[in-house]
Design a protein around this motif. Structure first.
Motif, PDB file in Angstrom:
ATOM      1  N   UNK A  55     -11.841   7.245  11.382  1.00 25.28           N
ATOM      2  CA  UNK A  55     -11.470   5.971  11.192  1.00 25.28           C
ATOM      3  C   UNK A  55     -10.476   5.604  10.115  1.00 25.28           C
ATOM      4  N   UNK A  56      -9.205   6.165  10.477  1.00 25.87           N
ATOM      5  CA  UNK A  56      -8.134   6.062   9.567  1.00 25.87           C
ATOM      6  C   UNK A  56      -7.784   4.588   9.103  1.00 25.87           C
ATOM      7  N   UNK A  57      -7.823   3.797   9.833  1.00 31.85           N
ATOM      8  CA  UNK A  57      -7.367   2.325   9.511  1.00 31.85           C
ATOM      9  C   UNK A  57      -8.257   1.523   8.534  1.00 31.85           C
ATOM     10  N   UNK A  58      -9.745   1.860   8.807  1.00 26.84           N
ATOM     11  CA  UNK A  58     -10.548   1.303   7.969  1.00 26.84           C
ATOM     12  C   UNK A  58     -10.602   2.067   6.508  1.00 26.84           C
ATOM     13  N   UNK A  59     -10.480   3.332   6.749  1.00 27.94           N
ATOM     14  CA  UNK A  59     -10.434   4.221   5.379  1.00 27.94           C
ATOM     15  C   UNK A  59      -8.987   3.578   4.664  1.00 27.94           C
ATOM     16  N   UNK A  60      -7.955   3.347   4.950  1.00 29.72           N
ATOM     17  CA  UNK A  60      -6.790   2.949   4.415  1.00 29.72           C
ATOM     18  C   UNK A  60      -7.148   1.537   3.745  1.00 29.72           C
ATOM     19  N   UNK A  61      -7.817   0.776   4.530  1.00 25.96           N
ATOM     20  CA  UNK A  61      -8.260  -0.790   4.210  1.00 25.96           C
ATOM     21  C   UNK A  61      -9.049  -0.552   2.922  1.00 25.96           C
ATOM     22  N   UNK A  63      -8.823   1.641   0.720  1.00 26.99           N
ATOM     23  CA  UNK A  63      -8.177   2.119  -0.176  1.00 26.99           C
ATOM     24  C   UNK A  63      -7.353   1.420  -0.799  1.00 26.99           C
ATOM     25  N   UNK A  64      -7.050   0.322  -0.160  1.00 26.16           N
ATOM     26  CA  UNK A  64      -6.162  -1.121  -0.581  1.00 26.16           C
ATOM     27  C   UNK A  64      -7.428  -1.910  -1.056  1.00 26.16           C
ATOM     28  N   UNK A 274     -15.576  -4.464   4.017  1.00 29.48           N
ATOM     29  CA  UNK A 274     -14.596  -4.085   3.153  1.00 29.48           C
ATOM     30  C   UNK A 274     -13.444  -5.274   2.976  1.00 29.48           C
ATOM     31  N   UNK A 275     -13.151  -5.717   1.604  1.00 26.40           N
ATOM     32  CA  UNK A 275     -12.447  -6.970   1.485  1.00 26.40           C
ATOM     33  C   UNK A 275     -11.108  -6.629   0.526  1.00 26.40           C
ATOM     34  N   UNK A 281      -5.027  -6.029  -6.657  1.00 24.00           N
ATOM     35  CA  UNK A 281      -6.204  -6.137  -6.964  1.00 24.00           C
ATOM     36  C   UNK A 281      -7.315  -5.624  -6.488  1.00 24.00           C
ATOM     37  N   UNK A 282      -8.084  -4.973  -7.167  1.00 25.65           N
ATOM     38  CA  UNK A 282      -9.373  -4.255  -6.467  1.00 25.65           C
ATOM     39  C   UNK A 282      -9.218  -2.859  -5.683  1.00 25.65           C
ATOM     40  N   UNK A 283      -8.017  -2.562  -5.687  1.00 24.59           N
ATOM     41  CA  UNK A 283      -7.552  -1.327  -4.537  1.00 24.59           C
ATOM     42  C   UNK A 283      -8.587  -0.206  -5.080  1.00 24.59           C
TER      43      UNK A 283
END
Ligand SMILES: [Zn+2]
Length: 626
Positions: A55-61, A63-64, A274-275, A281-283
Motif C-alpha cells: 500500500x505505497x500510497x497510504x504508506x507515503x501519506x 510519512x507525510x 491517517x491525517x 506539520x506532524x509528518x
C-alpha cells in the motif's frame, strides 16, 4: 498625557496591526480531502505492520502525516459509519442506523459547515449504497456536486450499476477539480473496492489471487496514488489536509463472521486513520492513543478555522498532532443491522484496555491479554461490566436527547446474533449472487439458510422474490405467505404474495393480502394498481374504481391508472365518462393499443358503431405492429 507616551502607543498599535496581517488566521484556508476506503481493516495495511499487501500510497501519506494506530468506527456498516464521519455523531445520535434512513436536516454535516465557510464542495462515491437519490438520502447536503449513479442503467454488470472502480471514482474527482480550480476545496472521495465481492482488476487479480481481499486493498491504494499524484501535479498537495480512513473492517471469518455489520469485534471496528496536515506539520508522527472516526469532523472544522456544532459526540484530534495529548478516548460501538434479520442489536464500549459487548449473552474481553477477543470474561458483578453499563446508559440518554425521543427499550427477547452468524453469512452470499444475476446460486444458498432456520423471514422473502422473477408463482406465494406469517407487519412481503397469487389466478387470495398490505402502508402505488386489476377480475368495478382513483392521487399522470379507471367505468356501464377521458388521453398516447381497445368498448356502449369500429381497427393495427 505626555507626547512620548502617545508616540509609544502609536508604535505598539502599528506593530500589532503588522503582526495581525501575518497572523495564521490570515493564511488561506487549506484544501481538505477526505478519503474513505470501504471495508479496510487496519491490520491489512502495510504501514500498519501487515506484510501481505503493498500500500505505497497510504504508506507515503503516513510519512507525510500523523498515523493513528488505534482508531475505531462506532458502526460496522457503510452508511451508518459514513454518517458518523460526516456529522461527528454516534449512530444513535444521527439516526442513520440502516440503509435508506435519511440523514436528518437537524444534524449539520462537515460539508454544510465548510460550505458556509466558502468552501467548494464535492463528493465522489464508489457504491450505489451511498447514492443520495436512493439509499443515502440527505448525504448530499452541503455538497455543490454529489456524484450519484445513473438512475437507469442498461448494464447487468455490477460495474457502473452498483459499484465504481476506485480509478473511475478518482478520475471523476480529478475532472471536477480541473473544472473547478477556485479553492478552497472540500472533497469526499469514497473508494469502495475492498468491499466484497473481492474482484480486483488485473494485475491485482493475479498477484493476489490467493487473497483477493488484499488485492482489492492494493488496487484501491493505486487509485489513491493516482489521486495524490494529481494533487501534487496541480500544486494542491503541500498545503492541503488529507484524511484517509476506513469506514469499517471485515470479519474474514473471525468469530465466524465472513463480512461485516453484525458484530462489534475489532476485526470490523478497528480502522486505519491517517491525517496529513498542511506543510511539514506532524509528518511521520505515530499516535497510539485510542481515538474514533467520530473525531474526523471536528478535526476538519478546526483545521478550517470553522466552529464545530454544539451537539457532537466526537472531538478534534488537534491535541494529538504535536504530542500535547496522549489520552485515550472511549470508543462506543453500535449495530442495529441484526434487527433487519430479527436478531438483537448490539452495543459496545472499548475503554481502559477492555471491551464490553452488550448482547443477550454479554461479552467482556481483556484486550492486552486477548487482542483477538476469544475468551469471554463476562461476570455480572465485574466492576468493568458495571462501569461499561453506566457508560452505555449515559450514551443512550444523550442520543435520545439529540434525537428528541425517549430512550429506546432494549430488545432482549430477540436471538443473540452469535447464534445466527452462519445463517447471516449464507444470507449475505445469496444477496450478492442475486445482485450479480446468478439466481440459481442465490436460491441454493437461501435453501441452505432455511435448513438452518426454517423461520428466517429474510430467507423466505428473498427466495420468494427470486421465484417471482423466475415465474414460479406457486412457490413464490408459499414463501411470501410464510414470511408474512412470521412478520405480519411486512407490507412488502404481502404485496409480493399478492403479485404471485394474482399470477396463479387466485384473485380472492390476492385481494385479501393486497388489502392487508395497503392497510399497513397505504401509499403503495403498484399495490393500488394491482388491486384495481384484481377487483376488475373479480367483477367488482366499483372497488376497482376506488383503487385506481387512489393510485391517481399518488401518481396523477399515470397512464396505467387512467386506463384502469376507464376500464372500471366501462364495466360499470359509465361509457360517456370513460370515452371522454380516453379521447383526451389518446392525444398523448396515440400508439397505445390497450387505450384504443377500451375506447372501442366505450363507443360501442354508447351505440357509436362507426367510431367503435375505427378505434377497434386502430387497436388491432397497433398491437400487430408491436
Ligand atoms: Zn462500508
Amino acid at each position: 498625557m505626555k507626547p512620548v507616551k502617545v508616540l509609544h502607543t502609536l508604535y505598539i498599535v502599528l506593530i500589532l496591526s503588522a503582526a495581525a496581517a501575518s497572523a495564521p488566521s490570515k493564511t488561506p484556508p487549506p484544501d481538505i480531502f477526505l478519503i474513505t476506503i470501504d471495508t479496510l481493516r487496519a491490520d491489512h495495511v502495510h504501514c500498519y505492520g501487515y506484510t501481505g499487501v503493498a500500500t505505497p500510497a497510504l504508506d507515503a501519506l503516513a510519512k507525510d502525516g500523523v498515523r493513528f494506530t488505534q482508531a475505531f468506527t462506532p458502526s460496522p456498516i457503510t452508511n451508518t459509519s459514513h454518517a458518523s464521519i460526516l456529522t461527528g455523531l454516534l449512530p444513535g445520535s444521527h439516526g442513520v442506523t440502516d440503509f435508506g434512513v435519511p440523514l436528518s436536516v437537524s444534524h449539520p454535516t462537515v460539508a454544510e459547515l465548510l460550505k458556509a465557510q466558502n468552501y467548494h464542495t464535492a463528493a465522489f462515491i464508489g457504491a450505489v449504497i451511498l447514492d443520495s437519490k436512493s439509499l443515502a438520502p440527505g448525504f448530499d447536503r452541503g455538497f455543490d456536486y454529489y456524484d450519484n449513479f445513473p438512475e437507469h442503467s442498461s448494464t447487468k454488470s455490477r460495474w457502473g450499476r452498483l459499484e465504481r472502480r476506485g480509478m473511475d471514482v478518482v478520475e471523476h474527482a480529478e475532472n471536477w477539480l480541473s473544472k473547478h480550480p477556485a479553492g478552497p476545496h472540500f472533497l469526499w472521495v469514497h473508494l469502495y473496492d475492498p468491499h466484497d465481492p473481492y474482484e480486483p482488476p488485473a494485475p491485482y487479480s493475479q498477484v493476489y489471487k490467493d487473497h483477493l481481499y488484499d488485492g482489492e486493498i492494493a488496487y484501491a491504494d493505486s487509485a489513491l496514488a493516482h489521486f495524490i499524484t494529481y494533487l501534487k501535479r496541480s500544486g494542491m498537495y503541500g498545503n492541503s489536509v488529507i484524511v484517509a480512513a476506513g469506514d469499517h473492517g471485515e470479519g474474514l471469518g473471525e468469530h465466524h463472521e465472513d463480512t461485516h455489520g453484525i458484530f462489534l469485534y475489532d476485526s470490523t471496528t478497528h480502522v486505519p486513520l491517517i491525517v496529513k496536515l498542511p506543510g511539514p506539520r506532524g509528518a511521520g508522527a505515530v499516535v497510539t492513543a485510542q481515538v474514533r472516526t467520530l473525531d474526523i469532523m471536528p478535526t476538519l472544522l478546526e483545521l478550517a478555522s470553522a466552529s464545530a456544532p454544539q451537539k457532537k459526540d466526537g472531538d478534534s484530534l488537534e491535541p494529538y498532532f504535536d504530542g500535547k495529548s496522549e489520552a485515550a478516548r472511549p470508543a462506543f460501538g453500535e449495530t442495529d443491522y441484526p434487527l433487519r434479520f430479527g436478531w438483537a442489536p448490539l452495543r459496545s464500549v472499548r475503554s481502559d484496555g477492555f471491551k464490553f459487548i452488550e448482547a443477550p449473552r454479554p461479552e467482556l474481553y481483556d484486550l492486552p491479554l486477548d487482542p483477538a477477543e476469544m475468551t469471554n470474561k463476562y461476570e455480572p458483578q465485574d466492576a468493568r461490566v458495571e462501569k461499561s453499563l453506566a457508560m452505555l446508559a449515559e450514551v443512550r440518554s444523550k442520543e435520545a436527547q439529540l434525537q428528541g425521543s425517549s430512550i429506546p427499550a432494549q430488545e432482549s427477547s430477540l436471538p443473540d446474533p452469535k447464534d445466527k452468524i452462519e445463517e447471516q453469512n449464507l444470507l449475505h452470499t445469496a444477496m450478492i449472487a442475486a445482485e450479480d444475476n446468478r439466481p440459481a446460486d442465490a436460491c441454493k444458498t437461501l435453501e441452505k439458510a432455511l435448513a438452518l432456520d426454517p423461520k428466517s423471514p429474510t430467507a423466505l422473502r428473498q427466495l420468494g422474490e427470486l421465484e417471482l422473477q423466475a415465474g414460479d408463482y406457486v412457490q413464490a406465494a408459499h414463501h411470501f405467505k410464510a414470511a408474512a406469517e412470521i412478520r405480519p407487519d411486512d407490507a412488502v412481503a404481502l404485496f409480493h404474495e399478492g403479485q404471485a397469487l394474482e399470477k396463479t389466478r387466485d384473485l380472492g387470495g390476492a385481494r385479501d393480502v393486497l388489502e392487508a398490505s395497503l392497510k399497513l402502508v397505504p401509499g403503495q402505488f403498484e399495490a393500488r394498481l394491482l388491486l384495481g386489476q384484481v377487483y376488475l377480475g373479480l367483477k367488482d368495478p366499483a372497488a376497482a374504481e376506488d383503487q385506481y382513483e387512489a393510485a391517481l392521487l399518488l401518481q396523477p399522470g399515470s397512464v396505467e391508472a387512467q386506463l384502469g379507471l376507464a376500464d372500471a367505468q366501462i364495466t360499470k356501464g359509465n361509457f360517456a365518462e370513460a370515452a371522454q377521458s380516453l379521447q383526451a388521453l389518446s392525444k398523448v398516447q396515440a400508439k397505445n393499443a390497450h387505450l384504443f381497445d377500451l375506447l372501442a368498448k366505450a363507443y360501442s356502449g354508447l351505440g357509436k358503431k362507426t367510431e367503435a369500429q375505427q378505434a377497434a381497427t386502430k387497436a388491432k393495427l397497433l398491437s400487430s405492429n408491436k
